[in-house]
Design a protein around this motif. Structure first.
Motif, mmCIF file in Angstrom:
data_model
loop_
_atom_site.group_PDB
_atom_site.id
_atom_site.type_symbol
_atom_site.label_atom_id
_atom_site.label_comp_id
_atom_site.label_asym_id
_atom_site.label_seq_id
_atom_site.Cartn_x
_atom_site.Cartn_y
_atom_site.Cartn_z
ATOM 1 N N PHE A 59 29.204 -21.140 -17.114
ATOM 2 C CA PHE A 59 29.152 -22.567 -16.745
ATOM 3 C C PHE A 59 29.799 -22.265 -15.306
ATOM 4 N N ALA A 60 30.285 -21.424 -14.612
ATOM 5 C CA ALA A 60 30.952 -21.409 -13.346
ATOM 6 C C ALA A 60 29.691 -21.049 -12.452
ATOM 7 N N LEU A 61 28.873 -20.073 -12.725
ATOM 8 C CA LEU A 61 27.629 -19.481 -12.119
ATOM 9 C C LEU A 61 26.883 -20.802 -11.813
ATOM 10 N N ARG A 62 26.650 -21.626 -12.978
ATOM 11 C CA ARG A 62 25.897 -22.559 -12.857
ATOM 12 C C ARG A 62 26.390 -23.855 -12.022
ATOM 13 N N ASN A 63 27.629 -23.806 -11.675
ATOM 14 C CA ASN A 63 27.876 -24.860 -10.852
ATOM 15 C C ASN A 63 28.343 -24.554 -9.400
ATOM 16 N N LYS A 64 28.616 -23.181 -9.238
ATOM 17 C CA LYS A 64 29.209 -22.636 -7.884
ATOM 18 C C LYS A 64 28.236 -21.586 -7.269
ATOM 19 N N ALA A 65 27.417 -20.852 -7.951
ATOM 20 C CA ALA A 65 26.483 -19.870 -7.464
ATOM 21 C C ALA A 65 25.724 -20.465 -6.630
ATOM 22 N N PRO A 66 25.372 -19.748 -5.495
ATOM 23 C CA PRO A 66 24.369 -20.387 -4.487
ATOM 24 C C PRO A 66 22.684 -20.012 -4.996
ATOM 25 N N TYR A 67 22.522 -19.468 -6.187
ATOM 26 C CA TYR A 67 21.360 -19.291 -6.853
ATOM 27 C C TYR A 67 21.350 -19.818 -8.244
ATOM 28 N N THR A 68 20.165 -19.626 -9.142
ATOM 29 C CA THR A 68 20.073 -20.091 -10.057
ATOM 30 C C THR A 68 20.308 -18.910 -11.117
ATOM 31 N N PRO A 69 21.291 -18.778 -11.879
ATOM 32 C CA PRO A 69 21.584 -17.600 -12.571
ATOM 33 C C PRO A 69 20.558 -17.468 -13.898
ATOM 34 N N TYR A 70 20.685 -16.525 -14.066
ATOM 35 C CA TYR A 70 19.830 -15.801 -15.392
ATOM 36 C C TYR A 70 20.803 -15.446 -16.306
ATOM 37 N N ALA A 71 20.639 -15.982 -17.705
ATOM 38 C CA ALA A 71 21.307 -15.496 -18.949
ATOM 39 C C ALA A 71 20.364 -15.293 -20.042
ATOM 40 N N LEU A 77 15.791 -1.385 -15.312
ATOM 41 C CA LEU A 77 14.708 -2.187 -15.003
ATOM 42 C C LEU A 77 15.041 -3.455 -13.787
ATOM 43 N N VAL A 78 14.328 -3.487 -12.956
ATOM 44 C CA VAL A 78 14.691 -4.013 -11.547
ATOM 45 C C VAL A 78 13.724 -5.175 -11.250
ATOM 46 N N ARG A 79 13.821 -6.442 -10.925
ATOM 47 C CA ARG A 79 13.172 -7.577 -10.669
ATOM 48 C C ARG A 79 13.882 -8.309 -9.422
ATOM 49 N N THR A 80 13.168 -8.352 -8.216
ATOM 50 C CA THR A 80 13.907 -8.954 -7.016
ATOM 51 C C THR A 80 13.116 -10.335 -7.111
ATOM 52 N N LEU A 81 14.237 -11.520 -6.823
ATOM 53 C CA LEU A 81 13.939 -12.851 -6.758
ATOM 54 C C LEU A 81 14.072 -13.146 -5.453
ATOM 55 N N PRO A 82 13.544 -14.465 -4.979
ATOM 56 C CA PRO A 82 13.960 -15.072 -3.794
ATOM 57 C C PRO A 82 15.617 -15.282 -3.573
ATOM 58 N N GLY A 83 16.495 -14.454 -3.186
ATOM 59 C CA GLY A 83 18.028 -14.783 -2.957
ATOM 60 C C GLY A 83 18.513 -14.342 -4.430
ATOM 61 N N LEU A 84 17.937 -13.350 -5.165
ATOM 62 C CA LEU A 84 18.633 -12.821 -6.098
ATOM 63 C C LEU A 84 17.973 -11.557 -6.804
ATOM 64 N N THR A 85 18.791 -10.749 -7.288
ATOM 65 C CA THR A 85 18.218 -9.355 -7.649
ATOM 66 C C THR A 85 18.737 -9.351 -8.869
ATOM 67 N N LEU A 86 17.786 -9.032 -10.028
ATOM 68 C CA LEU A 86 18.046 -8.880 -11.374
ATOM 69 C C LEU A 86 17.776 -7.363 -11.651
ATOM 70 N N VAL A 87 19.079 -6.710 -12.470
ATOM 71 C CA VAL A 87 18.905 -5.446 -12.941
ATOM 72 C C VAL A 87 19.377 -5.181 -14.254
ATOM 73 N N VAL A 88 18.733 -4.758 -14.974
ATOM 74 C CA VAL A 88 18.740 -4.283 -16.596
ATOM 75 C C VAL A 88 19.144 -2.768 -16.544
ATOM 76 N N THR A 89 20.192 -2.357 -16.988
ATOM 77 C CA THR A 89 20.381 -0.959 -16.904
ATOM 78 C C THR A 89 21.129 -0.351 -18.102
ATOM 79 N N GLY A 90 21.361 0.796 -18.285
ATOM 80 C CA GLY A 90 22.140 1.444 -19.318
ATOM 81 C C GLY A 90 21.232 2.757 -19.821
ATOM 82 N N THR A 91 22.261 3.159 -20.751
ATOM 83 C CA THR A 91 21.948 4.324 -21.703
ATOM 84 C C THR A 91 20.627 3.843 -22.688
#
Length: 244
Positions: free
Chosen positions: A91-103, A188-202
């Protein structure tokens, strides 16, 4: 020369000592007669001599049986991490982050969220969100997203690797693969305009693809969208991938 004042008559003392001894024996006569071995029945003798020993043997046998049962009974030592609620952070990210968050939306209930951290919303530094999860195979997977620049330094910290090892198609989108062998870490990495998404782990690349396919952009400015409850199943359109 002998002193006549210290003459001792030993003969006169003997009758006195004998009389005293006889008197003591007469007084102790009944008690002395009672001394000596006692006769008991075989049953009494057995109880007196074996009762405590039999009790001790029985107690030791019980303790031995209890110890064997405790030794062969399987015990569960695996620690279960508590489930974390990330609704407030999103909720805080959706209102205050400078980018559109992914969930993630629509993940199976076998995926459990165990940690959530947000940084940078106070205006100091890049805005980043960490979301840690346990996969159905009990492996670790995390969503990392940030507007940090340069992107290369952020990717190095998140993936522990400098160069990608390939690409993978997930739900119609191209993600770059990273792998760190000594840490058994896949990303796994995906780069978007103004945002970088990383899905990582074991987790395997296949499980990471399930998480990546579930990521959906979250509307900003208090819109009604929110992370949905875990679904019964999900079928991401991901290229099958095995562990390196």
């Amino acid at each position: 020369m002998r002193d006549p004042g210290r003459v001792t008559d030993k003969t006169s003392q003997q009758p006195v000592d004998s009389a005293r001894t006889a008197a003591r024996q007469a007084a102790a006569g009944p008690a002395a007669a009672a001394e000596g071995p006692y006769e008991v029945t075989p049953g009494v003798y057995k109880r007196l001599t074996t009762g405590l020993g039999g009790y001790s043997i029985a107690m030791l046998s019980c303790l031995l049986i209890v110890g064997l049962i405790a030794l062969i009974t399987p015990r569960e030592h695996k620690e279960t991490l508590p489930t974390a609620d990330y609704g407030n952070h999103l909720f805080a990210l959706r209102n205050k982050a400078p980018y559109t968050p992914y969930a993630p939306q629509g993940l199976p209930f076998t995926w459990r969220t165990t940690s959530s951290r947000v940084s940078g919303l106070d205006g100091e530094g890049p805005v980043a969100w960490h979301l840690g999860m346990v996969t159905p195979s009990e492996e670790y997977a995390a969503l990392e997203q940030s507007d940090e620049r340069p992107v290369g330094e952020y990717l190095w910290r998140m993936t522990n690797s400098r160069e990608p090892v390939g690409v993978q198609q997930v739900a119609g989108q191209t993600w770059q693969r990273y792998y760190r062998k000594d840490k058994d870490q896949r990303s796994l990495v995906r780069t978007l305009p103004g945002l970088t998404l990383v899905v990582t782990g074991t987790a395997s690349y296949e499980e990471l693809a399930v998480l990546a396919a579930a990521l959906k952009p979250q509307p900003k400015n208090g819109a009604s969208a929110s992370p949905s409850a875990p679904a019964a199943s999900t079928s991401p359109s991901a290229t099958p991938a095995d562990r390196p």
